[in-house]
Design an enzyme around this catalytic site. Structure first.
Site, mmCIF file in Angstrom:
data_model
loop_
_atom_site.group_PDB
_atom_site.id
_atom_site.type_symbol
_atom_site.label_atom_id
_atom_site.label_comp_id
_atom_site.label_asym_id
_atom_site.label_seq_id
_atom_site.Cartn_x
_atom_site.Cartn_y
_atom_site.Cartn_z
ATOM 1 N N THR A 122 -15.374 -0.985 49.315
ATOM 2 C CA THR A 122 -16.810 -1.174 49.136
ATOM 3 C C THR A 122 -17.451 -0.010 48.398
ATOM 4 O O THR A 122 -18.535 -0.157 47.840
ATOM 5 C CB THR A 122 -17.504 -1.348 50.498
ATOM 6 O OG1 THR A 122 -17.135 -0.257 51.346
ATOM 7 C CG2 THR A 122 -17.101 -2.652 51.145
ATOM 8 N N CYS A 123 -16.786 1.162 48.394
ATOM 9 C CA CYS A 123 -17.320 2.292 47.627
ATOM 10 C C CYS A 123 -17.450 1.925 46.156
ATOM 11 O O CYS A 123 -18.427 2.273 45.489
ATOM 12 C CB CYS A 123 -16.403 3.506 47.756
ATOM 13 S SG CYS A 123 -16.219 4.140 49.422
ATOM 14 N N PHE A 124 -16.429 1.221 45.639
ATOM 15 C CA PHE A 124 -16.380 0.894 44.224
ATOM 16 C C PHE A 124 -16.662 -0.580 43.956
ATOM 17 O O PHE A 124 -16.594 -1.021 42.807
ATOM 18 C CB PHE A 124 -15.004 1.247 43.650
ATOM 19 C CG PHE A 124 -14.645 2.696 43.824
ATOM 20 C CD1 PHE A 124 -15.088 3.642 42.926
ATOM 21 C CD2 PHE A 124 -13.880 3.107 44.897
ATOM 22 C CE1 PHE A 124 -14.761 4.980 43.096
ATOM 23 C CE2 PHE A 124 -13.551 4.437 45.062
ATOM 24 C CZ PHE A 124 -13.992 5.386 44.168
#
Length: 862
Positions: free
Chosen positions: A828-830
């Site tokens: 979910t960071c990227f």
């Protein structure tokens, strides 16, 4: 059609002074000799067809002029310094000059039209045909327009205001008559008011085109409709000067009234002077336009605004017409008032800087950080704020101050306003980030300190480039509260970075965007539960609002205001749903109406509407309002004076109290400890006043205010205090309407898979490969709720942000696991889905479904 007017304006003044027939004779003569020639062997005139042939060696073939090109050349010659220089002395259209073909003969073919040539389009219009034809009857200088130009001239002179109102000043009633009649004179010059014709003109104007689209020209230029529609634009051109003066007169008069208002409110003035209706109020009553005139005025005023790029007068008139919009307006009034070319020609940075530069002193006290408390003191204070006491705040200090374009709610849509708001926030972040960098650079210039003399934590905070939060998923609300408590505003303005996870399990995600979304999702999930005791959710509508009688300390509501403001400031769409009245109050608009509570308090709104519409329904009602919370039901009415010194305490007199469960028992009012409230018994001799037929409107207004404001006033105040630590009222007011702000904060709950597919990027896969086609085929077969789980699994987002999915990062990356039994994972960071290449669509469906089931919370990769 500005070029058309320029061509005519180039004619010599002596020529324009003559009658129209002389001009038509000149143009007709030039067109005739260019097309047909004089047939005289002695002619050597280069602008005569015969002369050109006589001068050509060996009778070499020459290009034949078409009537359209002949008109263009004739206009150019007539606009030259010596318009009669190239007249052929041997040509006479009256006698035919050796030919029976007249220049006005319609049998001469026009030839092919080049739609990319504006000059050809211009010369193909009916107005130019008429000018070049002596048989046509035209008038280049309508006397009616000139009359109203002269009548308007006194309103366009600057007026100096000294100690008193000038005696010679025209009254608002006289000014209204002049402006309304001048506007009607303008509209009378427009030849056709059919909807299709005006729609064509609007399409031409609102997109900022120099001339109609080529595709439109190709399909319509040979028909009469083409000339009819261009004739409307020509009529706009003829009356443009007068309409521009009308707009300027409205702007100057509105500014004059602002400067005169303090003089009218002097004690020596009569009541009639103080209550004198404004020019705009009079125009609302006087402008009784029919449907066609109304539509012509909208389109023409938009053109006037674009022509002068001055919002003062044209926008004021457009807003006036928007109030008077006919109910049967086709397509809705908002569509006709749109001007996309404005946003297309503005830079987001420039708009944001311009809006931020507007002085807050021009706002009412209600818009200031402490204005909410002043408006809570009762309707009287609110009405005063909107009437006399607001004059000093709304009065412009400079008579030439230009109006901000964003203040018109119909010129920009919600997505454009959201872009400008994000740019305002970005500029603040950039400034805060820069200050932190300068502080760190300054400390770096000093010698290194021994370990025991290291700067304190606060000094370190000042040098951080970001607002860093380290929170646990299980204690996200308390951790956020601990780390945000007592933080300085300069730190809150920095870009947010979140580390989310359990430190002892080494599940800390480094925030590059996706973790922020998950952080705020968890905040909303914990704060809006029943056990949290902060908000109450309507089970029917799904809307949430402050819990009446909440026992949570007020600083928790202040924290929620701060957190929600941080989310908006950092461009995060929140998975929450507030009623429209919440956003109206957030925009510092406290003039609440019955319609404002319909979405959340539907039963109460229905009852109040019944009271308003039914005679006798007010019987047995009094100015006493119910609170049902914490196991008791209270009938309370407000105290005549609120204890403002305590900043939070709201004094409420309890007329009657009873438990909500049987058996009944006496309630000890002194034992009630609700944060922010002080309950007292009323005087036994003083009962709340009963509601009469004349009081119904005031009762309904008070009840609406009670539901939305007074019953939760301490919590609402605390929330706004925290919210305004990050976002000031002026920056938020860029959204203008509560509906715009709601759309920005909450986004959309509907997911369009086709839109997601179009905005998806790929790493290791080809977008048009069979496997990717199978992937999207599988996803399309799912119900929408499961599709939303995929969006959340990859991006952590539960809502589609305003402006569409292109504002989210969604990447499908090819994963190369050691075994195809592995499930898809995500970061979910990227915003990345690591998708292995499975052997079939069925296996892909099964594995991806399992991944969504087991990985719907937290990072897919741990």
């Amino acid at each position: 059609m500005a070029e058309h007017t320029t061509s005519i304006a180039q004619f010599p003044s002596a020529m324009m002074a003559t009658d129209t027939s002389a001009l038509q004779d000149l143009l007709s003569h030039l067109v005739g000799q260019l097309l047909h020639g004089c047939r005289n062997v002695a002619c050597r005139e280069c602008m005569c067809d015969t002369g050109r042939r006589n001068a050509s060696p060996n009778n070499r073939p020459l290009r034949h002029y078409t009537p359209r090109s002949a008109r263009a050349i004739a206009l150019a010659l007539a606009g030259a310094v010596l318009p009669r220089k190239h007249l052929c002395v041997y040509y006479s259209s009256a006698t035919g000059s050796g030919t029976d073909i007249k220049p006005e003969d319609d049998t001469v073919p026009e030839g092919a039209l080049d739609p990319s040539s504006f000059e050809q389009l211009l010369c193909d219009t009916a107005i130019i045909r008429d000018i070049c034809d002596r048989k046509a009857t035209i008038s280049l200088q309508p006397s009616k327009l000139e009359y109203w130009k002269q009548t308007l001239s006194p309103l366009l002179r600057p007026i100096v205001i000294e100690d008193d109102i000038p005696i010679s000043l025209l009254s608002n009633e006289q000014t209204c008559q002049i402006i309304s009649n001048a506007l009607r004179a303008c509209l009378d010059t427009v030849t056709n008011g059919r909807m299709d014709v005006l729609n064509y003109a609007d399409t031409y104007i609102r997109d900022g085109n120099a001339y109609p689209p080529v595709s439109y020209v190709d399909s319509h230029h040979l028909s009469k409709r083409w000339n009819v529609r261009l004739r409307v634009l020509d009529s706009f051109e003829r009356g443009q000067n007068l309409l521009s003066q009308v707009c300027e007169a409205v702007a100057m008069r509105a500014d004059l009234e602002t400067r005169l208002q303090p003089l009218r409110l002097r004690p020596s003035r009569t009541e009639a002077d103080r209550t004198r209706p404004t020019l705009l109020r009079l125009l609302e009553r006087e402008l009784d336009l029919d449907h066609a005139a109304y539509m012509k005025a909208i389109v023409w005023l938009k053109r006037t605004f674009i022509l002068h790029w001055n919002p003062s007068g044209a926008l004021t008139m457009l807003e006036l017409l928007r109030k008077l919009a006919p109910l049967d307006l086709l397509g809705g009034a908002s569509l006709w008032f749109m001007l996309p070319t404005i946003a297309d020609n503005l830079e987001a940075v420039g708009v944001a800087e311009s809006w931020s530069a507007v002085s807050p002193r021009n706002q009412c006290d209600c818009d200031k950080p402490d204005g909410f408390e002043s408006c809570l003191d009762g309707k009287f204070a609110l009405h005063m704020c909107q009437d006399q006491s607001s004059l000093l705040h709304h009065r412009r200090t400079d008579a030439n101050t230009k109006r901000q374009l964003l203040s018109a709610d119909f010129l920009f849509d919600t997505a454009q306003r959201a872009l400008y708001f994000r740019m305002i926030s970005h500029l603040k972040m950039q400034n805060a980030h820069s200050k932190a960098g300068k502080a760190a650079a300054l400390r770096g210039r000093f010698p290194a300190h021994p370990h025991e003399h290291e700067p304190k934590d606060q000094v370190k905070y000042e040098e951080e480039h970001y607002l860093l939060l380290n929170v646990s998923r299980t204690k996200v609300l308390s951790d956020a509260c601990d780390q945000l408590w007592q933080r300085r505003s300069g730190e809150l303005f920095r870009p947010l970075r979140v580390r989310l996870g359990e430190l002892d399990e080494l599940e800390v995600g480094h925030d590059l965007g996706g973790v922020q979304i998950e952080f705020f999702n968890l905040i909303c999930k914990q704060a809006f539960t029943e056990d949290a005791g902060l908000f109450a959710t309507n089970p029917v509508t799904g809307l949430s609002y402050f819990r009446v009688g909440s026992l949570q300390p007020l600083h928790m509501f202040e924290l929620m205001g701060l957190l929600i403001a941080l989310a908006i400031y950092n461009g995060i769409t929140l998975p929450l749903s507030f009623p429209i009245v919440f956003y109206k109050l957030l925009l510092s608009d406290h003039d609440l109406k019955l319609d404002d509570i319909t979405d959340h308090w539907s039963d109460e709104a229905k009852s109040l509407r019944y009271v308003m519409e039914t005679q006798g329904a007010e019987d047995d009602l009094s100015f006493s309002f119910p609170i049902e919370a914490n196991g008791i039901r209270i009938f309370a009415h407000e105290s005549s004076a609120c204890h403002r010194d305590s900043n939070e305490l709201i004094t409420i007199k309890v007329a009657e109290a009873m438990p909500t469960t049987y058996p009944s028992a006496d309630i000890d009012i002194d034992g009630l400890q609700w944060p922010g409230f002080n309950f007292t018994y009323p005087d036994a001799l003083v009962a709340p006043p009963s509601v009469t037929a004349s009081d119904k409107a005031r009762y309904i207004s008070s009840y609406v205010t009670w539901l939305a404001v007074r019953s939760v006033a301490p919590q609402l105040r605390a929330f706004q205090r925290g919210f305004k630590r990050v976002i000031d009222a002026h920056s938020l007011s860029i959204f203008i309407t509560p509906a715009n702000l709601k759309a920005f904060m909450e986004g959309s709950d509907h997911l369009d898979i086709e839109e997601l597919r179009e905005s998806t990027r790929y790493d290791g896969y080809e977008p048009n490969s069979k496997y990717i086609a199978s992937f999207w085929s599988v996803v399309k077969s799912w119900p929408e709720e499961k599709q939303k789980q995929l969006l959340k699994f990859v991006t952590a987002a539960e809502r589609v942000p305003l402006g569409g999915l292109e504002h989210l990062t969604f990447v499908v990356q090819r994963a190369r696991p050691t075994s195809l039994d592995h499930l898809p994972t995500s970061s979910t960071c990227f915003g990345t889905l690591q998708l292995p290449h499975y052997r079939s669509a069925n296996v892909l469906d099964e594995k991806l479904s399992l991944a969504l089931e087991y990985g719907h919370e937290g990072f897919g990769t741990g």
